[in-house]
Design a protein around this motif. Structure first.
Motif, PDB file in Angstrom:
ATOM      1  N   UNK A 101       0.942  -1.255  -0.183  1.00  0.00           N
ATOM      2  CA  UNK A 101      -0.107   0.050  -0.173  1.00  0.00           C
ATOM      3  C   UNK A 101       0.983   1.258   0.196  1.00  0.00           C
ATOM      4  N   UNK A 102       0.533   2.298  -0.722  1.00  0.00           N
ATOM      5  CA  UNK A 102       1.095   3.561  -0.681  1.00  0.00           C
ATOM      6  C   UNK A 102       1.153   4.382   0.602  1.00  0.00           C
TER       7      UNK A 102
ATOM      8  N   UNK B 169       0.359  13.305  -1.939  1.00  0.00           N
ATOM      9  CA  UNK B 169       1.665  12.844  -2.586  1.00  0.00           C
ATOM     10  C   UNK B 169       2.036  11.716  -1.982  1.00  0.00           C
ATOM     11  N   UNK B 170       2.481  10.659  -3.017  1.00  0.00           N
ATOM     12  CA  UNK B 170       3.097   9.447  -2.596  1.00  0.00           C
ATOM     13  C   UNK B 170       4.449   9.550  -2.143  1.00  0.00           C
ATOM     14  N   UNK B 171       4.810   8.974  -0.959  1.00  0.00           N
ATOM     15  CA  UNK B 171       6.403   9.288  -0.674  1.00  0.00           C
ATOM     16  C   UNK B 171       6.840   7.759  -0.413  1.00  0.00           C
ATOM     17  N   UNK B 172       6.022   6.602  -0.391  1.00  0.00           N
ATOM     18  CA  UNK B 172       6.802   5.663  -0.087  1.00  0.00           C
ATOM     19  C   UNK B 172       5.709   4.266  -0.337  1.00  0.00           C
ATOM     20  N   UNK B 173       6.184   3.182   0.113  1.00  0.00           N
ATOM     21  CA  UNK B 173       5.178   2.027   0.119  1.00  0.00           C
ATOM     22  C   UNK B 173       5.534   1.025   1.424  1.00  0.00           C
ATOM     23  N   UNK B 174       4.464   0.486   1.913  1.00  0.00           N
ATOM     24  CA  UNK B 174       4.454  -0.338   2.750  1.00  0.00           C
ATOM     25  C   UNK B 174       3.956  -1.772   2.306  1.00  0.00           C
TER      26      UNK B 174
END
Length: 541
Positions: free
Chosen positions: A252-253, A259-264
């Protein structure tokens, strides 16, 4: 009942076979020795073993995890001996072993009947992994909230998040990825792997946007479930995961605002279908992480602004006060002793005044350029230019200082390198980098400047190499930050403002180019620059 849905393995089982064949729960029957005598289709689905393989096998060897087998056999022996058993008729929660090797929780009810050859024990059960996960959601969310509240750094927070998911939810691998400041690469901020799980080539620390599960989730900005990693043939990382026994993954983002800053991402060791509840949990955890990072960034920005203010005040105090003091004192001496001074002494005093004024002029110019940079008004006026002429002019301007330190300055360029650029700004770049090289290179050292066009003549590669004091690895990520001075320069009390490289990078980037530190063997530093030869190349590198 058809041959494709067998249940009983012997005539001693007298249950309605057709009902058991279509029952949603797994049905298993064993005799007093633990040998399986009945196994319905739901049992095959639940445990992964077909009817032919299961019947006649020892139940403990087939579906009981190794650490529980002794206790299982002891309990079965007591039941077979007629001892009172509280487990009969009760709803039990146990761990079971799947044919692919993963463990999962089951809920079952155990009853007993008397067969022609002795007691027969009947178990009705089902996989409760989903129910178990939902029951742990509150614990995970509480653990994550506590971990984020207590974390002293972003790295600690990321570690606590992946540990909470990995340990509490029993996911073999969990990862938290964040984009770097330039948003052109994802960095693995934290990773949890179950004890004994060897990750091998799967354990990457960097990914490009769009590559791998984390890269795709980050780029697309939405959750992604991969029910079978081995079938995800387009992803090299999915195939690497499948090779180490990972079969399912969901990512999931992590967002701050829009704003998307990463992912889990979490990885499991069995193939399964998407669960809305699990995705919801991960989205909630990712939201907590995003809020934490946004708050942390605001706090760090406040600290950064305060520190920059202090650094600026220190800069003004030191870099302005010293040359002003020299100018003032020298001018006073010149005024008081002018009549008695020889021409040579007068020239020396005037030279000292001019040198101090020059230092102030450079500082003022840097501060003005910094102000233009931050306001977006750093002017670039491109025109036909020759980079070789710019380099030669910079070397000539620094000749006196380099000769004073007995430095060897080498130019390795063709006779001419044409490009469409702002020659005065590139001259500023060359002067700045060459001045730094002279300043930070001990007497007797060497400086080498190279420049050459790529084969297609669309780009020029330009380098400045010295044998000076170098830049420690810990300082390199901060080198282009305003007012930053490398520890090697501070330790040697070498004067400087910490603005030159910030302005240099801004000029190169405004030309559509790049500048960075190249890998350097031995002492010293190498700056590596790439600039386009034509304006339209910058937008299509």
């Amino acid at each position: 009942m058809s041959d494709s849905t067998p249940v009983g393995c012997g005539c001693e089982i007298q249950q309605p076979q057709a009902v058991l064949a279509v029952a949603p729960d797994a049905y298993i029957a064993v005799d007093a020795t633990g040998r399986i005598v009945a196994w319905n289709p739901a049992a095959q689905t639940t445990f992964g073993h077909d009817h032919a393989h299961a019947c006649g096998r020892d139940l403990a060897d087939l579906i009981i995890p190794d650490r529980y087998r002794a206790a299982h056999r002891a309990g079965l022996a007591r039941l077979g001996a007629g001892e009172p058993a509280r487990v009969l008729g009760q709803r039990l929660h146990l761990q079971a072993l799947h044919a692919d090797g993963h463990e999962f929780p089951i809920e079952l009810t155990l009853t007993a009947t008397e067969g022609s050859t002795g007691p027969v024990f009947h178990a009705f059960g089902h996989d409760v992994t989903t129910t178990w996960r939902i029951s742990r959601f509150a614990e995970v969310e509480a653990t994550v909230s506590r971990g984020l509240a207590e974390a002293a750094s972003s790295h600690t927070a990321a570690t606590r998040v992946v540990d909470a998911l990995g340990v509490t939810m029993s996911w073999p691998v969990t990862e938290l990825w964040l984009a770097d400041d330039d948003r052109d690469v994802l960095l693995c901020s934290a990773r949890h792997a179950a004890p004994g799980r060897r990750l091998g080539r799967f354990a990457l620390d960097e990914l490009e946007p769009g590559v791998g599960l984390a890269g795709r989730v980050y780029q697309q900005g939405r959750p992604l479930w991969i029910p079978d990693l081995a079938a995800d043939t387009a992803s090299l990382r999915s195939r690497a995961a499948a090779r180490i026994g990972l079969h399912v993954a969901v990512g999931v983002p992590i967002n701050t605002g829009a704003r998307s800053i990463g992912a889990l991402c979490v990885y499991g060791d069995r193939i399964e279908d998407p669960e809305d509840s699990l995705t919801t949990l991960l989205v909630g955890v990712a939201a907590q992480v995003g809020q934490y990072l946004e708050r942390r960034r605001a706090e760090e920005l406040t600290i950064e602004l305060a520190r920059t203010k202090d650094e600026f005040l220190a800069l003004v105090t030191h870099e302005l006060r010293n040359p002003l003091a020299v100018i003032t004192s020298t001018a006073s001496l010149l005024e008081e002793e002018l009549d008695g001074l020889l021409d040579a002494d007068q020239r020396q005093y005037v030279h000292t005044i001019l040198r101090g004024a020059g230092r102030l002029s450079v500082l003022v110019d840097d501060l003005l350029d910094l102000a233009r940079l931050e306001s977006g008004h750093l002017a670039i006026d491109p025109a036909p230019s020759d980079l070789v002429a710019i380099v030669e002019h910079a070397v000539a301007a620094i000749a006196a200082q380099s000769a004073e330190k007995a430095l060897t300055v080498t130019i390795d360029t063709p006779a001419r390198l044409d490009l469409y650029a702002d020659s005065s700004r590139l001259q500023q770049v060359a002067d700045n980098l060459l001045s730094n090289a002279v300043k930070y290179t001990p007497a007797g050292g060497a400086i080498t400047i190279t420049a050459a066009a790529d084969p297609d003549e669309a780009w020029i590669t330009w380098t400045f190499t010295d044998t000076g004091i170098g830049i420690p690895p810990a300082d390199r990520p901060h080198l282009f930050r305003r007012f930053y001075r490398a520890s090697t320069a501070l330790d040697r009390r070498i004067p400087g403002t910490g603005l030159g490289l910030v302005i240099t990078r801004a000029i190169i980037e405004r030309h559509g180019g790049t500048i960075g530190l190249a890998n350097h063997n031995g002492p010293g530093t190498t700056f590596h620059i790439r600039v386009p030869t034509k304006p339209d190349v910058a937008s299509n590198p």
